[in-house]
Design a protein around this motif. Sequence first.
Motif, PDB file in Angstrom:
ATOM      1  N   UNK A 111       0.823  -1.214   0.000  1.00  0.00           N
ATOM      2  CA  UNK A 111       0.000   0.000   0.000  1.00  0.00           C
ATOM      3  C   UNK A 111       0.857   1.264   0.000  1.00  0.00           C
ATOM      4  N   UNK A 112       0.536   2.174  -0.885  1.00  0.00           N
ATOM      5  CA  UNK A 112       1.293   3.415  -1.014  1.00  0.00           C
ATOM      6  C   UNK A 112       2.425   3.324  -2.019  1.00  0.00           C
ATOM      7  N   UNK A 113       2.716   2.107  -2.500  1.00  0.00           N
ATOM      8  CA  UNK A 113       3.768   1.941  -3.496  1.00  0.00           C
ATOM      9  C   UNK A 113       3.337   2.497  -4.849  1.00  0.00           C
ATOM     10  N   UNK A 114       4.297   2.712  -5.692  1.00  0.00           N
ATOM     11  CA  UNK A 114       4.029   3.268  -7.023  1.00  0.00           C
ATOM     12  C   UNK A 114       4.640   2.385  -8.109  1.00  0.00           C
ATOM     13  N   UNK A 115       3.974   2.375  -9.252  1.00  0.00           N
ATOM     14  CA  UNK A 115       4.497   1.701 -10.443  1.00  0.00           C
ATOM     15  C   UNK A 115       4.989   2.793 -11.389  1.00  0.00           C
ATOM     16  N   UNK A 116       6.204   2.668 -11.848  1.00  0.00           N
ATOM     17  CA  UNK A 116       6.850   3.659 -12.710  1.00  0.00           C
ATOM     18  C   UNK A 116       6.622   3.275 -14.169  1.00  0.00           C
ATOM     19  N   UNK A 117       5.928   4.135 -14.908  1.00  0.00           N
ATOM     20  CA  UNK A 117       5.662   3.918 -16.331  1.00  0.00           C
ATOM     21  C   UNK A 117       6.191   5.094 -17.127  1.00  0.00           C
ATOM     22  N   UNK A 118       6.735   4.812 -18.301  1.00  0.00           N
ATOM     23  CA  UNK A 118       7.259   5.855 -19.181  1.00  0.00           C
ATOM     24  C   UNK A 118       6.980   5.462 -20.627  1.00  0.00           C
ATOM     25  N   UNK A 119       6.983   6.440 -21.525  1.00  0.00           N
ATOM     26  CA  UNK A 119       6.728   6.129 -22.928  1.00  0.00           C
ATOM     27  C   UNK A 119       7.678   5.063 -23.442  1.00  0.00           C
ATOM     28  N   UNK A 120       7.155   4.173 -24.248  1.00  0.00           N
ATOM     29  CA  UNK A 120       7.932   3.088 -24.835  1.00  0.00           C
ATOM     30  C   UNK A 120       8.795   3.652 -25.960  1.00  0.00           C
ATOM     31  N   UNK A 121      10.104   3.427 -25.873  1.00  0.00           N
ATOM     32  CA  UNK A 121      11.031   3.935 -26.896  1.00  0.00           C
ATOM     33  C   UNK A 121      10.734   3.395 -28.287  1.00  0.00           C
ATOM     34  N   UNK A 122      10.137   2.207 -28.366  1.00  0.00           N
ATOM     35  CA  UNK A 122       9.874   1.577 -29.657  1.00  0.00           C
ATOM     36  C   UNK A 122       8.509   1.969 -30.239  1.00  0.00           C
ATOM     37  N   UNK A 123       7.782   2.868 -29.564  1.00  0.00           N
ATOM     38  CA  UNK A 123       6.439   3.246 -29.998  1.00  0.00           C
ATOM     39  C   UNK A 123       6.438   4.695 -30.474  1.00  0.00           C
ATOM     40  N   UNK A 124       6.620   4.885 -31.769  1.00  0.00           N
ATOM     41  CA  UNK A 124       6.686   6.235 -32.332  1.00  0.00           C
ATOM     42  C   UNK A 124       5.382   7.010 -32.148  1.00  0.00           C
ATOM     43  N   UNK A 125       4.261   6.318 -32.095  1.00  0.00           N
ATOM     44  CA  UNK A 125       2.968   6.990 -31.964  1.00  0.00           C
ATOM     45  C   UNK A 125       2.737   7.498 -30.538  1.00  0.00           C
ATOM     46  N   UNK A 126       3.476   6.986 -29.561  1.00  0.00           N
ATOM     47  CA  UNK A 126       3.354   7.453 -28.189  1.00  0.00           C
ATOM     48  C   UNK A 126       2.151   6.934 -27.441  1.00  0.00           C
ATOM     49  N   UNK A 127       1.585   5.825 -27.896  1.00  0.00           N
ATOM     50  CA  UNK A 127       0.393   5.289 -27.256  1.00  0.00           C
ATOM     51  C   UNK A 127       0.661   4.223 -26.206  1.00  0.00           C
ATOM     52  N   UNK A 128       1.947   3.910 -25.960  1.00  0.00           N
ATOM     53  CA  UNK A 128       2.293   2.878 -24.978  1.00  0.00           C
ATOM     54  C   UNK A 128       3.198   3.458 -23.895  1.00  0.00           C
ATOM     55  N   UNK A 129       2.873   3.164 -22.642  1.00  0.00           N
ATOM     56  CA  UNK A 129       3.734   3.496 -21.513  1.00  0.00           C
ATOM     57  C   UNK A 129       4.182   2.164 -20.918  1.00  0.00           C
ATOM     58  N   UNK A 130       5.492   1.928 -20.892  1.00  0.00           N
ATOM     59  CA  UNK A 130       6.045   0.656 -20.430  1.00  0.00           C
ATOM     60  C   UNK A 130       6.463   0.747 -18.962  1.00  0.00           C
ATOM     61  N   UNK A 131       6.207  -0.322 -18.222  1.00  0.00           N
ATOM     62  CA  UNK A 131       6.562  -0.416 -16.818  1.00  0.00           C
ATOM     63  C   UNK A 131       8.072  -0.470 -16.659  1.00  0.00           C
ATOM     64  N   UNK A 132       8.603   0.329 -15.726  1.00  0.00           N
ATOM     65  CA  UNK A 132      10.049   0.348 -15.452  1.00  0.00           C
ATOM     66  C   UNK A 132      10.381  -0.192 -14.072  1.00  0.00           C
ATOM     67  N   UNK A 133       9.377  -0.534 -13.305  1.00  0.00           N
ATOM     68  CA  UNK A 133       9.603  -1.089 -11.986  1.00  0.00           C
ATOM     69  C   UNK A 133       8.701  -0.435 -10.941  1.00  0.00           C
ATOM     70  N   UNK A 134       8.826  -0.909  -9.719  1.00  0.00           N
ATOM     71  CA  UNK A 134       8.052  -0.358  -8.600  1.00  0.00           C
ATOM     72  C   UNK A 134       8.955   0.497  -7.735  1.00  0.00           C
ATOM     73  N   UNK A 135       8.363   1.437  -7.035  1.00  0.00           N
ATOM     74  CA  UNK A 135       9.107   2.305  -6.126  1.00  0.00           C
ATOM     75  C   UNK A 135       8.241   2.632  -4.924  1.00  0.00           C
ATOM     76  N   UNK A 136       8.872   3.009  -3.847  1.00  0.00           N
ATOM     77  CA  UNK A 136       8.137   3.343  -2.626  1.00  0.00           C
ATOM     78  C   UNK A 136       7.564   4.749  -2.708  1.00  0.00           C
TER      79      UNK A 136
END
Length: 89
Positions: free
Chosen positions: A64-89
Motif C-alpha cells: 500500500x502506497x507503493x508506485x508503479x513507474x511507467x514511461x513512454x515506450x522507446x519503440x512506440x513512435x505513436x506514443x500510445x504505450x507506456x512501459x513499466x520500469x519497476x516499482x518504487x516506494x
Amino acid sequence: MERETESRVYGWEPGEQAGRTVGREYAELVGGLLDGQLLDVTGWTAADRAGGVLLIADLGLYGPGGRADYAPDDDDAAGGLFRWRGDTA
C-alpha cells in the motif's frame, strides 16, 4: 458519452468505465501490475508524456502506497504505450 469496449481506465473502479471515451486520449500501460489498463493523457504535453508517471499500485513490491513507474515506450513512435520500469516506494 460514447464508449468503446476494452481495457479499464486507470483510476476508475471496475464497472465505472469500461474503456475509452470518445474525445479523450489514452496511453496503454504495458507490463507490471497495471498491464493492459489505459491511462487518460488528455491534455498532456509532449514534455508531460516524456517524463513518465508514477501510479499508485497497492499490490506492487512496496505494498500500500507503493508506485508503479511507467514511461513512454522507446519503440512506440505513436506514443500510445507506456512501459513499466519497476516499482518504487
